[in-house]
Design a protein around this motif. Sequence first.
Motif, PDB file in Angstrom:
ATOM      1  N   THR A   1       0.821  -1.214   0.000  1.00 44.94           N
ATOM      2  CA  THR A   1       0.000   0.000   0.000  1.00 44.94           C
ATOM      3  C   THR A   1       0.854   1.262   0.000  1.00 44.94           C
ATOM      4  O   THR A   1       0.314   2.370   0.116  1.00 44.94           O
ATOM      5  CB  THR A   1      -0.936   0.013   1.226  1.00 44.94           C
ATOM      6  OG1 THR A   1      -0.180  -0.242   2.410  1.00 44.94           O
ATOM      7  CG2 THR A   1      -2.029  -1.030   1.090  1.00 44.94           C
ATOM      8  N   SER A   2       2.155   1.127  -0.176  1.00 45.91           N
ATOM      9  CA  SER A   2       3.025   2.303  -0.222  1.00 45.91           C
ATOM     10  C   SER A   2       2.721   3.183  -1.429  1.00 45.91           C
ATOM     11  O   SER A   2       3.091   4.361  -1.445  1.00 45.91           O
ATOM     12  CB  SER A   2       4.499   1.876  -0.248  1.00 45.91           C
ATOM     13  OG  SER A   2       4.825   1.129   0.893  1.00 45.91           O
ATOM     14  N   ASN A   3       2.065   2.621  -2.456  1.00 48.04           N
ATOM     15  CA  ASN A   3       1.692   3.460  -3.601  1.00 48.04           C
ATOM     16  C   ASN A   3       0.735   4.564  -3.176  1.00 48.04           C
ATOM     17  O   ASN A   3       0.710   5.652  -3.768  1.00 48.04           O
ATOM     18  CB  ASN A   3       1.079   2.609  -4.707  1.00 48.04           C
ATOM     19  CG  ASN A   3      -0.281   2.053  -4.341  1.00 48.04           C
ATOM     20  OD1 ASN A   3      -0.493   1.563  -3.228  1.00 48.04           O
ATOM     21  ND2 ASN A   3      -1.223   2.132  -5.259  1.00 48.04           N
ATOM     22  N   ASP A   4      -0.070   4.318  -2.133  1.00 48.97           N
ATOM     23  CA  ASP A   4      -0.953   5.362  -1.616  1.00 48.97           C
ATOM     24  C   ASP A   4      -0.126   6.561  -1.136  1.00 48.97           C
ATOM     25  O   ASP A   4      -0.522   7.718  -1.313  1.00 48.97           O
ATOM     26  CB  ASP A   4      -1.785   4.826  -0.448  1.00 48.97           C
ATOM     27  CG  ASP A   4      -2.765   3.746  -0.875  1.00 48.97           C
ATOM     28  OD1 ASP A   4      -2.893   3.522  -2.093  1.00 48.97           O
ATOM     29  OD2 ASP A   4      -3.403   3.135   0.001  1.00 48.97           O
ATOM     30  N   GLN A   5       1.021   6.269  -0.537  1.00 50.55           N
ATOM     31  CA  GLN A   5       1.861   7.337  -0.016  1.00 50.55           C
ATOM     32  C   GLN A   5       2.451   8.182  -1.142  1.00 50.55           C
ATOM     33  O   GLN A   5       2.491   9.414  -1.053  1.00 50.55           O
ATOM     34  CB  GLN A   5       2.976   6.739   0.838  1.00 50.55           C
ATOM     35  CG  GLN A   5       2.477   5.957   2.042  1.00 50.55           C
ATOM     36  CD  GLN A   5       3.610   5.341   2.848  1.00 50.55           C
ATOM     37  OE1 GLN A   5       4.764   5.720   2.684  1.00 50.55           O
ATOM     38  NE2 GLN A   5       3.276   4.396   3.713  1.00 50.55           N
ATOM     39  N   SER A   6       2.903   7.530  -2.213  1.00 45.89           N
ATOM     40  CA  SER A   6       3.478   8.301  -3.325  1.00 45.89           C
ATOM     41  C   SER A   6       2.411   9.158  -4.003  1.00 45.89           C
ATOM     42  O   SER A   6       2.667  10.301  -4.383  1.00 45.89           O
ATOM     43  CB  SER A   6       4.147   7.363  -4.338  1.00 45.89           C
ATOM     44  OG  SER A   6       3.235   6.398  -4.840  1.00 45.89           O
ATOM     45  N   HIS A   7       1.188   8.630  -4.141  1.00 45.50           N
ATOM     46  CA  HIS A   7       0.094   9.422  -4.704  1.00 45.50           C
ATOM     47  C   HIS A   7      -0.214  10.615  -3.802  1.00 45.50           C
ATOM     48  O   HIS A   7      -0.435  11.738  -4.297  1.00 45.50           O
ATOM     49  CB  HIS A   7      -1.164   8.560  -4.854  1.00 45.50           C
ATOM     50  CG  HIS A   7      -1.179   7.706  -6.080  1.00 45.50           C
ATOM     51  ND1 HIS A   7      -1.344   8.221  -7.350  1.00 45.50           N
ATOM     52  CD2 HIS A   7      -1.061   6.358  -6.231  1.00 45.50           C
ATOM     53  CE1 HIS A   7      -1.320   7.242  -8.235  1.00 45.50           C
ATOM     54  NE2 HIS A   7      -1.148   6.101  -7.583  1.00 45.50           N
ATOM     55  N   TYR A   8      -0.247  10.380  -2.502  1.00 39.16           N
ATOM     56  CA  TYR A   8      -0.629  11.447  -1.567  1.00 39.16           C
ATOM     57  C   TYR A   8       0.431  12.540  -1.531  1.00 39.16           C
ATOM     58  O   TYR A   8       0.112  13.735  -1.521  1.00 39.16           O
ATOM     59  CB  TYR A   8      -0.843  10.866  -0.167  1.00 39.16           C
ATOM     60  CG  TYR A   8      -1.600  11.786   0.756  1.00 39.16           C
ATOM     61  CD1 TYR A   8      -2.985  11.744   0.811  1.00 39.16           C
ATOM     62  CD2 TYR A   8      -0.938  12.715   1.559  1.00 39.16           C
ATOM     63  CE1 TYR A   8      -3.700  12.595   1.653  1.00 39.16           C
ATOM     64  CE2 TYR A   8      -1.644  13.567   2.396  1.00 39.16           C
ATOM     65  CZ  TYR A   8      -3.026  13.498   2.440  1.00 39.16           C
ATOM     66  OH  TYR A   8      -3.722  14.351   3.254  1.00 39.16           O
TER      67      TYR A   8
END
Length: 345
Positions: A173-180
């Motif tokens: 779920t680290s992709n959520d962090q890059s999007h945010y």
Amino acid sequence: MLIDKIDELLKEVGNLSAKNAEEIEQLRLKYLSKKGEINALMNDFRNVAADQKKAVGIKINELKQLAITRINELKEQCETQESEGDDIDLTRTAYPVKLGTRHPLTIVKNEIIDIFQRMGFTLAEGPEIDDDLHVFTKLNFAADHPARDMQDTFFVETNPNDVAKNVILRSHTSNDQSHYMETHQPPIRVICPGRVYRNEAISARAHCFFHQVEGLYVDKNVSFTDLKQVLLSFAREMFGADTKIRLRPSYFPFTEPSAEMDISCHICGGKGCGFCKHTGWVEILGCGMVDPNVLEACGIDSTVYTGYAFGMGVERITNLKYRVADLRMFSENDVRFLHEFEAAY
């Protein structure tokens, strides 16, 4: 003649009666179904002389409307009689259908989110199907990192000319962090729950899909001490006030320095047992300070801001709380297993 037959049916339909819903349905089939009396009249209507078609057509429509009206009246009478009957059990519960329960993973996920929201984290969610750019590249994964390999990642669409444009099922779920971080400037304090996918053989200890919760905090002067205190508070909220933690050096592409966190075994109190393999400690998550390369790739000035990130598996936490021996039980929908968690929330 057809007119005489219609008149007979008008009298017959006008005197219809029925004792129950089953008899009413039989009447409906007899007169209004495709093989019923009225539909048969429509077939005979083709042979009626042209000068009589109007009169006969009016009669057939009158018969059809009468049949519909009469059958609806019988239905209403039947329903009224049932509601006024003396055989109603007034002691019967208002909810005869047994209520369902929340899934154990949902119970634990909600508990994790609640703990961090009380610390000031907000909820952020992202796509399960994403591009390599946000899942790997912006998180400082090397081009030849094993996680990009087909043996670990599910690829939806590949782009041989530009790896960053590969479409994949996210493996964390680290992709959520890059999007945010792309769309928000610090201070950032978010918690990101979600489902992830990895190309692994399904067994009692592994599955091709599972759930994670990741946290991210970016601001000025954020330190590893801040991370340690947040994780200690979380562990004590989740597992009890006497819980201890330890941080062991580790490696993750998107954090530097990185660590894995263990908690004191809440089953034996840290004395050593079969569950903790007689070490007194159980691993629950990975964490670390956000790598400056990640901040820069997402448009955040790493000379001004620092941050920490952590991630944990929901199944892992659920196992620790409820001692579920087989991960496959979480996705097999066996109601006997689910009923064990009726009092868990």
